[in-house]
Design a protein around this motif. Structure first.
Motif, PDB file in Angstrom:
ATOM      1  N   ALA A 158      -8.306  -6.273  -8.689  1.00  0.00           N
ATOM      2  CA  ALA A 158      -7.748  -6.079  -7.438  1.00  0.00           C
ATOM      3  C   ALA A 158      -6.131  -6.769  -7.493  1.00  0.00           C
ATOM      4  O   ALA A 158      -4.981  -6.182  -7.149  1.00  0.00           O
ATOM      5  CB  ALA A 158      -8.287  -6.725  -6.263  1.00  0.00           C
ATOM      6  N   TRP A 159      -6.063  -7.880  -8.046  1.00  0.00           N
ATOM      7  CA  TRP A 159      -4.830  -8.476  -8.391  1.00  0.00           C
ATOM      8  C   TRP A 159      -3.913  -7.885  -9.138  1.00  0.00           C
ATOM      9  O   TRP A 159      -2.772  -7.507  -8.982  1.00  0.00           O
ATOM     10  CB  TRP A 159      -4.906 -10.056  -8.898  1.00  0.00           C
ATOM     11  N   LEU A 160      -4.616  -7.064 -10.282  1.00  0.00           N
ATOM     12  CA  LEU A 160      -3.770  -6.698 -11.310  1.00  0.00           C
ATOM     13  C   LEU A 160      -3.169  -5.258 -10.730  1.00  0.00           C
ATOM     14  O   LEU A 160      -1.847  -4.705 -11.071  1.00  0.00           O
ATOM     15  CB  LEU A 160      -4.459  -6.116 -12.543  1.00  0.00           C
ATOM     16  N   TYR A 161      -3.973  -4.646 -10.053  1.00  0.00           N
ATOM     17  CA  TYR A 161      -3.736  -3.364  -9.319  1.00  0.00           C
ATOM     18  C   TYR A 161      -2.474  -3.467  -8.538  1.00  0.00           C
ATOM     19  O   TYR A 161      -1.605  -2.524  -8.334  1.00  0.00           O
ATOM     20  CB  TYR A 161      -4.776  -2.593  -8.759  1.00  0.00           C
ATOM     21  N   ARG A 162      -2.517  -4.637  -7.492  1.00  0.00           N
ATOM     22  CA  ARG A 162      -1.561  -5.012  -6.577  1.00  0.00           C
ATOM     23  C   ARG A 162      -0.181  -5.114  -7.318  1.00  0.00           C
ATOM     24  O   ARG A 162       0.782  -4.897  -6.808  1.00  0.00           O
ATOM     25  CB  ARG A 162      -1.869  -6.139  -5.813  1.00  0.00           C
ATOM     26  N   ARG A 163      -0.166  -5.908  -8.698  1.00  0.00           N
ATOM     27  CA  ARG A 163       0.863  -6.143  -9.339  1.00  0.00           C
ATOM     28  C   ARG A 163       1.620  -5.031  -9.841  1.00  0.00           C
ATOM     29  O   ARG A 163       2.934  -4.751 -10.035  1.00  0.00           O
ATOM     30  CB  ARG A 163       0.680  -7.047 -10.435  1.00  0.00           C
ATOM     31  N   VAL A 164       0.638  -4.044 -10.288  1.00  0.00           N
ATOM     32  CA  VAL A 164       1.388  -2.704 -10.957  1.00  0.00           C
ATOM     33  C   VAL A 164       1.854  -1.649  -9.761  1.00  0.00           C
ATOM     34  O   VAL A 164       2.887  -1.205  -9.972  1.00  0.00           O
ATOM     35  CB  VAL A 164       0.279  -2.108 -11.746  1.00  0.00           C
ATOM     36  N   GLY A 166       1.998  -2.373  -6.442  1.00  0.00           N
ATOM     37  CA  GLY A 166       2.775  -2.906  -5.402  1.00  0.00           C
ATOM     38  C   GLY A 166       1.995  -2.641  -4.103  1.00  0.00           C
ATOM     39  O   GLY A 166       2.505  -2.721  -2.885  1.00  0.00           O
ATOM     40  N   ARG A 167       0.762  -2.329  -3.929  1.00  0.00           N
ATOM     41  CA  ARG A 167      -0.182  -2.090  -2.944  1.00  0.00           C
ATOM     42  C   ARG A 167      -1.669  -2.533  -3.233  1.00  0.00           C
ATOM     43  O   ARG A 167      -1.888  -2.547  -4.278  1.00  0.00           O
ATOM     44  CB  ARG A 167      -0.019  -0.733  -2.259  1.00  0.00           C
ATOM     45  N   ASP A 168      -2.408  -2.808  -2.090  1.00  0.00           N
ATOM     46  CA  ASP A 168      -3.646  -3.146  -2.121  1.00  0.00           C
ATOM     47  C   ASP A 168      -4.802  -1.824  -2.556  1.00  0.00           C
ATOM     48  O   ASP A 168      -4.470  -0.803  -1.993  1.00  0.00           O
ATOM     49  CB  ASP A 168      -4.353  -3.733  -0.915  1.00  0.00           C
ATOM     50  N   GLY A 169      -5.639  -2.023  -3.746  1.00  0.00           N
ATOM     51  CA  GLY A 169      -6.449  -0.785  -3.776  1.00  0.00           C
ATOM     52  C   GLY A 169      -7.828  -1.115  -3.719  1.00  0.00           C
ATOM     53  O   GLY A 169      -8.840  -0.422  -3.740  1.00  0.00           O
ATOM     54  N   PHE A 170      -7.972  -2.448  -3.387  1.00  0.00           N
ATOM     55  CA  PHE A 170      -9.307  -2.773  -3.293  1.00  0.00           C
ATOM     56  C   PHE A 170      -9.460  -4.292  -2.236  1.00  0.00           C
ATOM     57  O   PHE A 170      -8.811  -5.076  -2.688  1.00  0.00           O
ATOM     58  CB  PHE A 170      -9.934  -3.268  -4.471  1.00  0.00           C
ATOM     59  N   GLY A 171     -10.185  -4.090  -1.258  1.00  0.00           N
ATOM     60  CA  GLY A 171      -9.982  -5.359  -0.219  1.00  0.00           C
ATOM     61  C   GLY A 171     -11.028  -6.468  -0.572  1.00  0.00           C
ATOM     62  O   GLY A 171     -12.101  -6.293  -1.344  1.00  0.00           O
ATOM     63  N   GLY A 172     -10.478  -7.576  -0.155  1.00  0.00           N
ATOM     64  CA  GLY A 172     -11.266  -8.902  -0.365  1.00  0.00           C
ATOM     65  C   GLY A 172     -12.744  -8.861   0.218  1.00  0.00           C
ATOM     66  O   GLY A 172     -13.500  -9.430  -0.557  1.00  0.00           O
ATOM     67  N   GLY A 173     -13.030  -8.320   1.441  1.00  0.00           N
ATOM     68  CA  GLY A 173     -14.439  -7.829   1.793  1.00  0.00           C
ATOM     69  C   GLY A 173     -15.157  -7.136   0.815  1.00  0.00           C
ATOM     70  O   GLY A 173     -16.482  -7.389   0.510  1.00  0.00           O
ATOM     71  N   ASP A 174     -14.655  -6.171   0.095  1.00  0.00           N
ATOM     72  CA  ASP A 174     -15.597  -5.371  -0.652  1.00  0.00           C
ATOM     73  C   ASP A 174     -15.775  -6.054  -1.879  1.00  0.00           C
ATOM     74  O   ASP A 174     -16.857  -5.863  -2.116  1.00  0.00           O
ATOM     75  CB  ASP A 174     -14.602  -4.084  -1.190  1.00  0.00           C
ATOM     76  N   VAL A 175     -15.059  -6.964  -2.328  1.00  0.00           N
ATOM     77  CA  VAL A 175     -15.414  -7.873  -3.605  1.00  0.00           C
ATOM     78  C   VAL A 175     -16.284  -8.898  -3.102  1.00  0.00           C
ATOM     79  O   VAL A 175     -17.438  -8.883  -3.953  1.00  0.00           O
ATOM     80  CB  VAL A 175     -13.940  -8.753  -4.034  1.00  0.00           C
TER      81      VAL A 175
END
Length: 238
Positions: A158-164, A166-175
């Motif tokens: 999720a962090w990598l996707y956000r860096r690449v 620029g937006r969230d792709g996976f929520g913390g609750g899902d994790v």
């Protein structure tokens, strides 16, 4: 001991197991039906409180649950939800997997709440994870390790996707929800559930209005995938 004795002992053990399993069906069905009766009203009340500015805390969540029985009753929808959830809870109980019933009911609550509010509350996901460490199919050490691996891996993605992007792709609750499933069911089952949830999510994204570019809650997909796994396991064992 001769072979007939082994056959007799094995049959007796199987019969006792079936009686114990079917004896848990009634309470499981009742728990599922009772949960289904308040589920949609609970999720609706929680979403309304968040829209009104209430913080997304455990206090807000449990206050919504306390207020749910007093929300307007929708006989068809609430009755159908109660019937379906009661039936779903009875299947693993009949298969000797009554310990999975709390997991199934918690997943149903998370799915409804996420669908209405867009959140998977920590007040449900974190206790669910702790319950998996104690009641799941693994020992506590293995369960904690599986949860940690899934949490770390998905949070990193999720962090990598956000860096690449620029937006969230996976929520913390899902994790956290998937990490809880790893604690309950094991690493391999959690990864299989994630794969199926992604398939369901893609199908739903392309079918929904606004297309796949519009954000949507992933919790219902996780719950459906996990429910399919639990129902299949319960039906096969039964």
């Amino acid at each position: 001991m001769n072979p007939p004795f082994y056959a007799f002992a094995g049959g007796l053990a199987m019969g006792c197991g079936m009686v114990a399993g079917w004896g848990a069906v009634g309470p499981a069905v009742a728990a599922g039906a009772c949960t289904g009766l308040v589920l949609s009203r609970w999720a609706r009340d929680y979403a309304d409180r968040l829209d009104a500015g209430a913080p997304a805390t455990a206090r807000t969540l449990w206050a919504s649950l306390a207020a749910a029985p007093f929300r307007p009753w929708r006989p068809v929808r609430d009755g159908a939800t109660a019937a379906l959830l009661g039936l779903a809870a009875g299947v693993p109980a009949a298969g000797g997997c009554a310990g999975f019933v709390p997991l199934m009911l918690a997943l149903a609550a998370l799915a409804w709440i996420d669908a209405r509010s867009g959140l998977l509350p920590d007040a449900l996901t974190l206790p669910l994870m702790g319950g998996g460490w104690l009641l799941g199919v693994q020992g506590p050490v293995a369960a904690v390790g599986a949860s940690a691996l899934v949490w770390a891996g998905l949070a990193s993605l999720a962090w990598l996707y956000r860096r690449v992007r620029g937006r969230d792709g996976f929520g913390g609750g899902d994790v956290k929800c998937l990490a809880a499933l790893a604690g309950w069911l094991g690493l391999q089952a959690a990864l299989g559930i994630l794969w199926l949830a992604c398939v369901l999510g893609l199908a739903g994204a392309f079918a929904r209005r606004g297309g796949w570019r519009r954000p949507y809650p992933f919790g219902p997909c996780i719950a459906l995938a996990a429910g399919a796994w639990l129902l299949t396991t319960g039906a096969v064992q039964s």
